[in-house]
Design a protein around this motif. Structure first.
Motif, short mmCIF file in Angstrom:
data_model
loop_
_atom_site.label_atom_id
_atom_site.label_comp_id
_atom_site.label_asym_id
_atom_site.label_seq_id
_atom_site.Cartn_x
_atom_site.Cartn_y
_atom_site.Cartn_z
N MET A 116 0.85 -1.19 0.00
CA MET A 116 0.00 0.00 0.00
C MET A 116 0.89 1.24 0.00
SD MET A 116 -3.37 -0.56 2.27
CE MET A 116 -2.66 0.02 3.80
N HIS A 117 0.36 2.36 -0.48
CA HIS A 117 1.12 3.60 -0.37
C HIS A 117 0.51 4.47 0.73
CE1 HIS A 117 -1.97 5.84 -2.53
NE2 HIS A 117 -1.87 5.05 -3.59
N VAL A 118 1.22 5.54 1.07
CA VAL A 118 0.77 6.34 2.21
C VAL A 118 -0.63 6.92 2.00
CG1 VAL A 118 3.03 6.87 3.18
CG2 VAL A 118 2.10 8.31 1.35
N GLY A 119 -1.01 7.14 0.73
CA GLY A 119 -2.35 7.66 0.46
C GLY A 119 -3.43 6.68 0.89
N HIS A 120 -3.12 5.39 0.80
CA HIS A 120 -4.10 4.38 1.23
C HIS A 120 -4.36 4.44 2.73
CE1 HIS A 120 -2.72 2.02 -2.51
NE2 HIS A 120 -3.93 2.48 -2.75
N LEU A 121 -3.36 4.95 3.46
CA LEU A 121 -3.52 4.98 4.92
C LEU A 121 -4.66 5.91 5.34
CD1 LEU A 121 0.20 5.17 6.16
CD2 LEU A 121 -1.32 3.18 6.15
N ILE A 122 -4.91 6.94 4.49
CA ILE A 122 -5.87 7.98 4.88
C ILE A 122 -7.28 7.43 5.18
CG2 ILE A 122 -6.89 10.21 4.17
CD1 ILE A 122 -3.82 10.25 4.68
N PRO A 123 -7.93 6.75 4.20
CA PRO A 123 -9.29 6.26 4.53
C PRO A 123 -9.26 5.24 5.67
CG PRO A 123 -8.58 5.47 2.36
CD PRO A 123 -7.58 6.49 2.80
N PHE A 124 -8.20 4.41 5.71
CA PHE A 124 -8.16 3.41 6.78
C PHE A 124 -7.93 4.06 8.15
CE2 PHE A 124 -7.15 0.56 3.12
CZ PHE A 124 -8.27 -0.23 3.24
N THR A 125 -7.15 5.15 8.15
CA THR A 125 -6.94 5.87 9.41
C THR A 125 -8.27 6.42 9.92
OG1 THR A 125 -4.72 6.50 8.70
CG2 THR A 125 -5.71 7.81 10.47
N LEU A 126 -9.04 7.02 9.02
CA LEU A 126 -10.33 7.56 9.45
C LEU A 126 -11.27 6.41 9.85
CD1 LEU A 126 -11.77 10.41 9.71
CD2 LEU A 126 -13.28 9.45 7.96
N CYS A 127 -11.20 5.34 9.11
CA CYS A 127 -12.03 4.18 9.38
C CYS A 127 -11.78 3.63 10.79
CB CYS A 127 -11.68 3.10 8.35
SG CYS A 127 -13.11 2.36 7.64
N LYS A 128 -10.51 3.52 11.12
CA LYS A 128 -10.16 3.03 12.45
C LYS A 128 -10.69 3.99 13.52
CE LYS A 128 -6.45 2.37 15.71
NZ LYS A 128 -7.47 1.88 16.64
N TRP A 129 -10.54 5.27 13.27
CA TRP A 129 -11.03 6.26 14.24
C TRP A 129 -12.55 6.14 14.38
CZ3 TRP A 129 -14.16 10.70 13.59
CH2 TRP A 129 -14.20 11.56 14.70
#
Lengths: 414, 414
Positions: A116-129
């Protein structure tokens, strides 16, 4: 029965259209569909226009205030800073939360061969929150079937990528007791309810509609034509009998805006087959290193920071490829100052630097010319290095057993 | 990636076409596709023309002789009398049998709310005979998904019909140790290999192709567009890992000629994804009571003899509705004689009266006028009554446990 006579299924009217070419966000400057994001503007896609074209709602201060009131928590900086900028029916979800009524989160990923690239982290970061503050189930669809259909990839290759990518997702910190990750190539063969719901959806959508929505034409393979229903099926809670039994529960989908066409289609279909429309939170695109005209893509190594890049790779990529809003010479930069609106290092800091005060200071100093491009890039490198390191450490700890647990259809503990 | 750029799947050329509108057997007199069979001729469809149009091969005396030589058994009267009149690659199957190489039988049924009709017995009768003489596995697909897509039927209704119809099929006498019957709505959710093969097929077929083959248009729902791949998937032995493991084994499909478009598509796709083309045995249509212009249809009670009709219903239907090739008055009939070519009672006898000598005697007597229409109908009634009764007795004995065993994915004993 003749094909024409038998085709007595009531036509779906795509009621959420508010413009002529609503599903592709296409105007003189921008092109946005699930496979393409191209903007002619160096500040990227015009998201306000996209809201109008897609007919969604802006995430405004009123919604953010309600979010904080209902959850009792400050909103995540990705919401506060407008990376999640658009929504559909988020108020209904907040109302359900207030009333103690259940809902679930649904997001997905089209697996790729690379990390994955760092851009993929964004939706997953919000998802986890969101999972943490709402304490609700989360289903994550790995569309390995989509990848087989769209790319030169075998079923086996796409499935293997799904498993590898699932580890990257787990490394974002999802709660094993509340999260079900599934590959289409496996789960569709595990629970009949999924395929049954797929057919229910496929019965409601004509070729005309997917043609308009996804730009298909007569030379498109039938797997692609049917696929939108596969991505819509997790919007129906009964597709997951282990989690929801036969209960019909609405979902909230955090996703990048380019995925909206799938869910606009889903929102048209759901009420016709007895389900609530899914609610949505739309994110902007994570810009490529070369600039905001295109989104970061895992298949273009030079424009992309992967979550498994080494500190040295990260440093080199940012220093070499990150588009700068600074001036050509130090003298000029000190005099004119840098342009944060197009500077990729600054834009990335908006994603990864949570401290509002520090970020504002950096913005002021770069704009004034006090902070040089090299210095700005160093700040970003210093922030991203431990983030990637932390992700890599998390990922290294994920055993095959953990992966298997996440991917086993099962009752979740909420 | 853009839809157009991504669509780099090599185009299938439908190589087995030998005419302008090959998939629909359509000319000035006849129309044949999977949903419609209409002929303007009162002797029914011109099957020789259909062979030319579909590009299949005639089942000729040479093939029948080889059949008998290879199996050491007389061929079934349904083959001998030309009800199975066309084939594809039957010689290859006989060669495999000679060489002791494995193959399997595949047939199917679109479930209907009513009981099966006597016309349905024809392919299953031959199928059972083929299973017995070749001692090979048989898979029977119940396309409940197709019925949901084409008719005003819910998933649950279609699935329930599949179970009921499966009992009718079992009552034909299939060997429980060699036969797997499956409903799409269940089996696709049981074995991932089926869906994986579906996608492999769906990746090879464009909308243009199914449009040409099945007469779809832009207002067709996407479920119908994708469905031909579902019917093609059982042609791949790996769709049944319990029976075949990962072995790639060809199949022989006995079916009515109107189903050929599905399998012509399958024959185009199979070699491209590493499988043998399925072989086929095509049957003629079982004529409606009212005459050979249309095939018998389970949804039209007056033109149809159901396997669960009572002796009284059977008698009434034949006497009242079976189209007669006889003359209007007894005097005229004695003088001119009857026309066996259009007489439905005589045509049905060709299916159900195995004794060639008796049949020939009836033909001569009816043609000469010696045998009256009422007498001919009585002969048919006397032959069909015990056949239906036997079927009904068989069906009554089928327990839910037996049904479940037939429908459980499992190793077969060959």
């Amino acid at each position: 029965m003749s094909e024409k006579l038998a085709n007595n299924v009531e036509k779906v009217s795509i009621q959420e259209n508010h413009s002529d070419k609503p599903y592709q966000g296409k105007d003189e400057d921008d092109f946005v569909d699930p496979w393409n994001v191209v903007s002619k503007s160096d500040t990227g896609v015009d998201y306000d226009k996209l809201i109008v074209r897609f007919g969604s709602s802006k995430i405004d201060d009123e919604l953010l205030a309600r979010f904080e009131k209902v959850t009792g928590k400050p909103v995540h900086h990705l919401l506060r800073r407008g990376f999640f900028f658009s929504h559909r029916d988020m108020h209904s979800i907040l109302t359900r939360y207030e009333q103690g009524k259940p809902f679930y989160l649904y997001t997905g990923r089209g697996p790729s061969s690379s990390s994955m690239h760092v851009g993929h982290l964004i939706p997953f970061t919000l998802c986890k929150w969101l999972q943490d503050i709402f304490n609700c189930p989360l289903v994550i669809q790995m569309t390995d079937d989509e990848k087989t259909l769209w790319k030169d990839l075998s079923v086996e290759e796409a499935y293997k990528m799904a498993l590898e990518n699932a580890k990257d997702i787990i490394a974002c910190g999802f709660d094993i007791n509340k999260t079900f990750i599934f590959s289409d190539f496996t789960y569709i063969g595990q629970r009949a309810e999924f395929y049954r719901n797929m057919i229910r959806i496929q019965k409601c959508v004509t070729f005309n509609q997917v043609k308009g929505i996804f730009g298909f034409d007569d030379s498109t393979v039938i797997g692609k034509i049917a696929f939108p229903a596969v991505q819509a099926t997790p919007c129906l809670s009964t597709s997951f009998p282990d989690i929801f039994g036969t209960q019909k529960i609405p979902c909230l989908i955090p996703c990048a805006i380019d995925q909206d066409p799938y869910f606009r289609m889903s929102r048209d279909v759901c009420p016709r087959i007895g389900f609530d429309k899914p609610a949505l939170l739309h994110s902007k695109f994570f810009p490529a290193l070369q600039g905001a005209q295109t989104k970061m893509s895992a298949s273009e190594a030079n424009s992309t920071i992967y979550v498994n890049d080494t500190p040295k790779q990260l440093k080199n990529k940012i220093n070499k490829h990150a588009f700068s809003g600074g001036q050509v010479t130090v003298e000029e930069h000190r005099k004119i100052g840098g342009n944060c609106d197009v500077d990729i290092a600054y834009q990335y800091l908006r994603f990864f630097l949570e401290d509002d005060k520090k970020l504002e200071e950096i913005r002021k100093n770069y704009t004034s010319g006090e902070l040089l491009t090299g210095e700005l890039k160093k700040i970003l490198i210093d922030i991203l290095t431990p983030i990637l390191q932390g992700h890599q450490d998390n990922r290294a700890k994920i055993t095959d057993e953990t992966l298997q647990t996440f991917m086993t259809p099962r009752k979740l503990c909420i």
